[in-house]
Design a protein around this motif. Structure first.
Motif, PDB file in Angstrom:
ATOM      1  N   ARG A  43      42.797  44.035  45.625  1.00 50.03           N
ATOM      2  CA  ARG A  43      41.498  44.697  45.608  1.00 50.03           C
ATOM      3  C   ARG A  43      41.239  45.328  44.241  1.00 50.03           C
ATOM      4  NH1 ARG A  43      39.640  45.501  50.909  1.00 50.03           N
ATOM      5  NH2 ARG A  43      41.307  45.498  52.487  1.00 50.03           N
ATOM      6  N   ASP A  44      40.005  45.254  43.811  1.00 47.51           N
ATOM      7  CA  ASP A  44      39.607  45.860  42.543  1.00 47.51           C
ATOM      8  C   ASP A  44      39.248  47.333  42.776  1.00 47.51           C
ATOM      9  OD1 ASP A  44      38.849  45.827  39.736  1.00 47.51           O
ATOM     10  OD2 ASP A  44      36.782  45.984  40.464  1.00 47.51           O
ATOM     11  N   PRO A  45      39.759  48.256  41.966  1.00 48.06           N
ATOM     12  CA  PRO A  45      39.440  49.674  42.162  1.00 48.06           C
ATOM     13  C   PRO A  45      38.058  50.071  41.652  1.00 48.06           C
ATOM     14  CG  PRO A  45      40.903  49.416  40.292  1.00 48.06           C
ATOM     15  CD  PRO A  45      40.757  48.045  40.901  1.00 48.06           C
ATOM     16  N   VAL A  46      37.413  49.205  40.878  1.00 47.47           N
ATOM     17  CA  VAL A  46      36.074  49.503  40.361  1.00 47.47           C
ATOM     18  C   VAL A  46      35.020  48.986  41.336  1.00 47.47           C
ATOM     19  CG1 VAL A  46      34.474  49.170  38.448  1.00 47.47           C
ATOM     20  CG2 VAL A  46      36.923  49.422  37.987  1.00 47.47           C
ATOM     21  N   LEU A  47      35.046  47.675  41.583  1.00 46.64           N
ATOM     22  CA  LEU A  47      34.160  47.050  42.567  1.00 46.64           C
ATOM     23  C   LEU A  47      35.000  46.838  43.830  1.00 46.64           C
ATOM     24  CD1 LEU A  47      32.520  44.451  40.157  1.00 46.64           C
ATOM     25  CD2 LEU A  47      31.529  46.622  40.937  1.00 46.64           C
ATOM     26  N   LYS A  48      34.982  47.779  44.732  1.00 49.98           N
ATOM     27  CA  LYS A  48      35.989  47.864  45.786  1.00 49.98           C
ATOM     28  C   LYS A  48      35.894  46.756  46.832  1.00 49.98           C
ATOM     29  CE  LYS A  48      36.480  52.854  45.187  1.00 49.98           C
ATOM     30  NZ  LYS A  48      37.803  52.795  44.574  1.00 49.98           N
ATOM     31  N   ASP A  49      34.772  46.031  46.851  1.00 51.77           N
ATOM     32  CA  ASP A  49      34.671  44.903  47.774  1.00 51.77           C
ATOM     33  C   ASP A  49      34.980  43.575  47.085  1.00 51.77           C
ATOM     34  OD1 ASP A  49      32.428  44.892  46.197  1.00 51.77           O
ATOM     35  OD2 ASP A  49      30.986  44.653  47.847  1.00 51.77           O
ATOM     36  N   HIS A  50      35.435  43.628  45.829  1.00 55.94           N
ATOM     37  CA  HIS A  50      35.866  42.458  45.072  1.00 55.94           C
ATOM     38  C   HIS A  50      37.392  42.443  45.005  1.00 55.94           C
ATOM     39  CE1 HIS A  50      31.690  42.591  43.956  1.00 55.94           C
ATOM     40  NE2 HIS A  50      31.783  41.634  43.060  1.00 55.94           N
ATOM     41  N   TYR A  51      37.965  41.301  44.646  1.00 59.55           N
ATOM     42  CA  TYR A  51      39.408  41.241  44.468  1.00 59.55           C
ATOM     43  C   TYR A  51      39.768  40.262  43.356  1.00 59.55           C
ATOM     44  CZ  TYR A  51      38.606  37.334  47.692  1.00 59.55           C
ATOM     45  OH  TYR A  51      38.119  36.205  48.295  1.00 59.55           O
ATOM     46  N   TRP A  52      40.919  40.538  42.734  1.00 63.82           N
ATOM     47  CA  TRP A  52      41.451  39.700  41.662  1.00 63.82           C
ATOM     48  C   TRP A  52      42.300  38.584  42.250  1.00 63.82           C
ATOM     49  CZ3 TRP A  52      39.617  40.207  36.868  1.00 63.82           C
ATOM     50  CH2 TRP A  52      38.961  41.402  36.548  1.00 63.82           C
ATOM     51  N   MET A  53      42.271  37.420  41.588  1.00 64.17           N
ATOM     52  CA  MET A  53      42.987  36.248  42.098  1.00 64.17           C
ATOM     53  C   MET A  53      43.399  35.377  40.915  1.00 64.17           C
ATOM     54  SD  MET A  53      41.533  33.641  45.001  1.00 64.17           S
ATOM     55  CE  MET A  53      42.532  32.355  45.717  1.00 64.17           C
ATOM     56  N   ASN A  54      44.440  34.594  41.105  1.00 67.70           N
ATOM     57  CA  ASN A  54      44.879  33.670  40.054  1.00 67.70           C
ATOM     58  C   ASN A  54      43.947  32.466  39.964  1.00 67.70           C
ATOM     59  OD1 ASN A  54      46.251  33.341  42.696  1.00 67.70           O
ATOM     60  ND2 ASN A  54      47.091  31.463  41.799  1.00 67.70           N
ATOM     61  N   PRO A  55      43.795  31.887  38.778  1.00 66.36           N
ATOM     62  CA  PRO A  55      42.963  30.686  38.639  1.00 66.36           C
ATOM     63  C   PRO A  55      43.635  29.464  39.256  1.00 66.36           C
ATOM     64  CG  PRO A  55      44.020  31.212  36.561  1.00 66.36           C
ATOM     65  CD  PRO A  55      44.341  32.341  37.498  1.00 66.36           C
TER      66      PRO A  55
END
Length: 311
Positions: free
Chosen positions: A99-111
């Motif tokens: 989960r991203d702490p800035v845009l909390k409904d977004h998440y980081w993922m590998n390409p």
């Protein structure tokens, strides 16, 4: 589109311990469980000096969410490098999301299609709630099955920050049995009352329903699941905890396969009692302790790569 599987979930009950007595007069040994423990389980596993000035560092706290985002991406990149080092790569399979702490409904993922051993923090992709690559991270495609599984998990398990899945060899081998692992060694106690089995295989995951089935198998609190004929998935309150649990469960699947082979040749394995497993899990399985268990690997990776993956 993959066929929709009918969810079957194994509710894993702690196994009954068997005690082998060496003589009729010998009584079972009473557990030496310490009871006057620190309130915070993390404080129970290390010791400093009498003055209290030597302490273990826990999970850092951030006032600036953009600094936290940077820290998360660095630790995610380290997690992928660790997977690469362990040989967990299998073509384009495998994904971690946080989960991203800035845009909390977004998440980081590998390409999609980048080897774990090559991933840097700047290669990570920020994914929107509806599953599309955003302008805030690397402009690269992502794994469709990864999106289907992970966006459902992040939606249904707001208590967790990270989720990880890949096709490691011993895990996908043991998954063919559709069985949990036995709690037969101290490290395995971390999976006591913390592991589910998802007993269906509905083909490659391209359906939201399959993601929900996996989430249902995990339930409201379990952090680990064995997906029959597929592999493992683990969750975490940090990516460090998540990846440490994954690697430990992979090793425990390897241990299980070795023990099964030995038992088939006449040796009898002894299972840890539910009471002892629960005590060990309570004291060693705290989320901040799990974070610290990954720290030695993270620091070694920084030294081995001169910090290249942090970029």
């Amino acid at each position: 589109m993959s066929p929709v599987a009918t969810t079957t979930v194994t509710q894993i009950k702690p196994p009954t311990a068997t005690l082998s007595l060496r003589g009729d007069s010998e009584k079972p040994k009473e557990n030496a469980h310490k009871t006057d423990l620190a309130k915070n389980p993390f404080e129970r596993v290390w010791r400093g000096n009498r003055e209290g000035t030597i302490r273990m560092g826990g999970v850092p706290k951030f006032d600036d969410p953009y600094e936290e985002r940077k820290w998360i991406k660095e630790h995610m990149a380290g997690a992928f490098r660790y997977w690469g080092k362990l040989g967990f790569g299998e073509g384009t399979a495998g994904h971690i999301t946080v989960r991203d702490p800035v845009l909390k409904d977004h998440y980081w993922m590998n390409p999609f299609g980048m080897h774990f051993s090559m991933i840097k923090a700047s290669d990570l992709v920020l994914v929107s709630p509806d599953g599309f690559v955003t302008e805030h991270g690397a402009q690269l495609p992502i794994n469709e099955a990864g999106y289907v599984i992970h966006h459902t998990l992040h939606k249904l398990r707001p208590d967790v920050v990270a989720a990880a899945h890949c096709h490691s060899i011993h895990a996908k081998t043991w998954s063919a049995f559709g069985r949990p692992i036995d709690i037969m060694q101290q490290d395995a106690c971390l999976f006591h009352d913390n592991l589910s089995v998802y007993e269906n295989y509905g083909g490659i995951v391209l359906s939201d329903q399959e993601g929900k089935n996996i989430a249902d198998a995990l339930g409201p609190k379990n952090m680990c699941v064995i997906m029959q004929n597929h592999g493992l998935l683990t969750l975490g309150r940090t990516v460090d905890e998540c990846v440490y649990l994954f690697a430990l469960l992979e090793k425990t699947c390897q241990q299980q396969l070795l023990a099964e082979a030995a038992e088939a040749n006449g040796l009898k394995k002894r299972i840890i009692s539910p009471e002892d497993a629960a005590y060990t899990a309570e004291n060693n399985g705290y989320w901040e302790t799990m974070y610290n268990n990954f720290t030695p690997e993270f620091e070694l990776l920084k030294k081995e790569t001169n910090g290249e993956f942090l970029q």
